[in-house]
Write an enzyme that holds these catalytic residues in place. Structure first.
Site, short mmCIF file in Angstrom:
data_model
loop_
_atom_site.label_atom_id
_atom_site.label_comp_id
_atom_site.label_asym_id
_atom_site.label_seq_id
_atom_site.Cartn_x
_atom_site.Cartn_y
_atom_site.Cartn_z
N GLY A 222 77.67 39.22 32.46
CA GLY A 222 78.80 40.15 32.55
C GLY A 222 80.04 39.41 33.04
N GLY B 55 83.76 40.65 32.30
CA GLY B 55 84.20 41.94 32.86
C GLY B 55 85.18 41.77 34.01
N ASP C 101 78.22 36.76 28.55
CA ASP C 101 78.61 38.16 28.33
C ASP C 101 78.32 38.46 26.86
OD1 ASP C 101 80.83 40.09 30.09
OD2 ASP C 101 80.36 40.66 28.04
N ILE C 102 78.37 39.75 26.55
CA ILE C 102 78.16 40.16 25.15
C ILE C 102 79.42 39.87 24.32
CG2 ILE C 102 78.87 42.57 25.40
CD1 ILE C 102 76.12 43.16 23.88
N TYR D 269 75.89 57.05 36.39
CA TYR D 269 76.14 55.74 36.98
C TYR D 269 75.55 55.68 38.40
CZ TYR D 269 79.05 51.86 38.79
OH TYR D 269 79.51 50.70 39.36
N LYS E 166 72.62 53.28 39.89
CA LYS E 166 72.83 52.34 41.00
C LYS E 166 71.90 52.65 42.17
CE LYS E 166 75.92 49.44 39.41
NZ LYS E 166 75.56 48.03 39.20
N ILE F 298 87.58 48.63 42.71
CA ILE F 298 88.13 47.27 42.86
C ILE F 298 89.43 47.17 42.06
CG2 ILE F 298 87.69 44.81 42.54
CD1 ILE F 298 85.78 46.13 44.55
N1 SER Z 1 84.78 51.57 40.08
C1 SER Z 1 83.54 52.23 39.77
C2 SER Z 1 83.77 53.42 38.90
O1 SER Z 1 84.80 54.03 39.05
C3 SER Z 1 82.86 52.64 41.05
O2 SER Z 1 81.86 51.73 41.34
O3 SER Z 1 82.94 53.74 38.12
#
Ligand code: SER
Length: 321
Positions: free
Chosen positions: A10, A13, A36-37, A144, A148, A174
């Site tokens: 990845g 990304g 990465d792909i 998601y 996780k 981030i």
């Molecule tokens: N930045 C991510 C999202 O918004 C949260 O881990 O999916």
């Protein structure tokens, strides 16, 4: 002593691309294999080895590990929250299959150390929302988040049962100016900077009072490098560490941008991502990371805003040349 030979999955990304460049500075370009792909930025492609690889291709990944005598894997490939709601089964297989491939390679002693990012998405509506503790109720309501949280359980299981040295951080949103994120709920906090510079206005897909935990990329990379450099005995949490730097609402972020660009205007038009954000914490207690491996953030809202606008301005002027 055998030095590290790193594989980043990845690597094209948002986090992977900047992490790859930092790890190349630290360990030498040839010791960091990016994969990465899809191909990544020019910097990434030209600074060291790159392999096109699907993160769910078990024999392909095992082949790369063998070919390059890999010791450490950073598994950064994942489908983020907003996209995952649209493709639940695809998100589940990408996020889980890729993790099992790596955990099993580590269990079979083909690799020594694993970094796998988790997320604030592991928390849900029943979790205490402010200063969310390291250990608390976790009932995620997003695809998601479910992937996780499940991943965290498996990481801890592989550590306890097979001694797999896996290390993880629950990343907040981030923020960076180099590579765009894709399909996250916290992406508004990056788009807003691009639009502030391009058009002077932005329509936020989250409401003005939606507070979410956020972090500047530099801090996220530093945390990743630091936790991987710690002696194993200091990494006491083997599910994933809470990590925090700042929390703000779209309104507060717009206010910080207005201090530098007074004519900037913001509007609000919440969409389906509002429900995702509402299920997540607004701030995080990361004292375990601060105690166990001396985590310290550097960037707050003010210096984040300054650095983002400066960095983006420079890249926009390069684009226009
Ligand atoms: N930045 C991510 C999202 O918004 C949260 O881990 O999916």
């Amino acid at each position: 002593m055998i030095s590290e030979k790193i594989l980043i999955i990845g690597a094209s990304g948002q986090i992977g691309s900047e992490l790859a460049l930092r790890l190349r500075e630290l360990h030498g370009n040839d010791n960091v294999i990016a994969s990465d792909i899809k191909e990544g930025s020019e910097d990434l492609m030209s600074s060291g080895p790159f392999e096109i690889m699907d993160a769910t291709d078990e024999s392909g990944i095992a082949g790369l590990v063998e070919k390059h005598s890999i010791t450490d894997v950073y598994l950064m490939a994942a489908m983020l929250s907003a996209t995952a709601e649209k493709m639940p089964m695809k998100a589940w297989s990408l996020n889980m299959d890729s993790l099992f491939i790596i955990l099993n390679l580590a269990k079979d002693k083909k690799i020594k150390k694993v970094f796998w990012p988790s997320s604030i998405a592991v928390f849900g509506p029943s979790t205490p929302k402010h200063d969310t503790p390291q250990t608390t109720i976790m009932e995620p309501t997003t695809v998601y988040g479910i992937s996780k949280q499940t991943g965290e359980r498996w990481c801890e299981y592989f550590f306890n049962k097979f001694g797999v040295d896996v290390r993880s951080i629950r990343f907040p949103g981030i923020i960076s100016y180099k590579t765009l994120p894709g399909g996250g709920t916290t992406d508004y906090a990056i788009e807003i900077f691009h639009e502030a510079l391009r058009t002077g206005k932005y329509t936020s897909f989250l409401s003005e009072e939606t507070a979410l935990p956020m972090m500047f990329m530099e801090d996220a990379i530093k945390a990743t490098v630091d936790i991987m450099n710690e002696p194993a005995e200091n990494v006491k949490v083997r599910s994933s560490y809470n990590l925090s730097a700042m929390s703000f609402t779209p309104k507060e972020l717009a206010g910080a941008i207005k201090k530098e660009i007074p004519e900037f205007e913001i509007n609000y038009k919440p969409d389906f991502r509002q429900a995702i954000a509402d299920s997540w914490p607004s701030s995080i207690d990361d004292s375990a990371a601060r105690t166990d491996w001396n985590w310290k953030h550097e960037y707050d809202l003010k210096n984040l805003t300054h650095v983002m606008l400066k960095g983006l301005k420079e890249s926009l002027s390069l684009e226009n040349k």
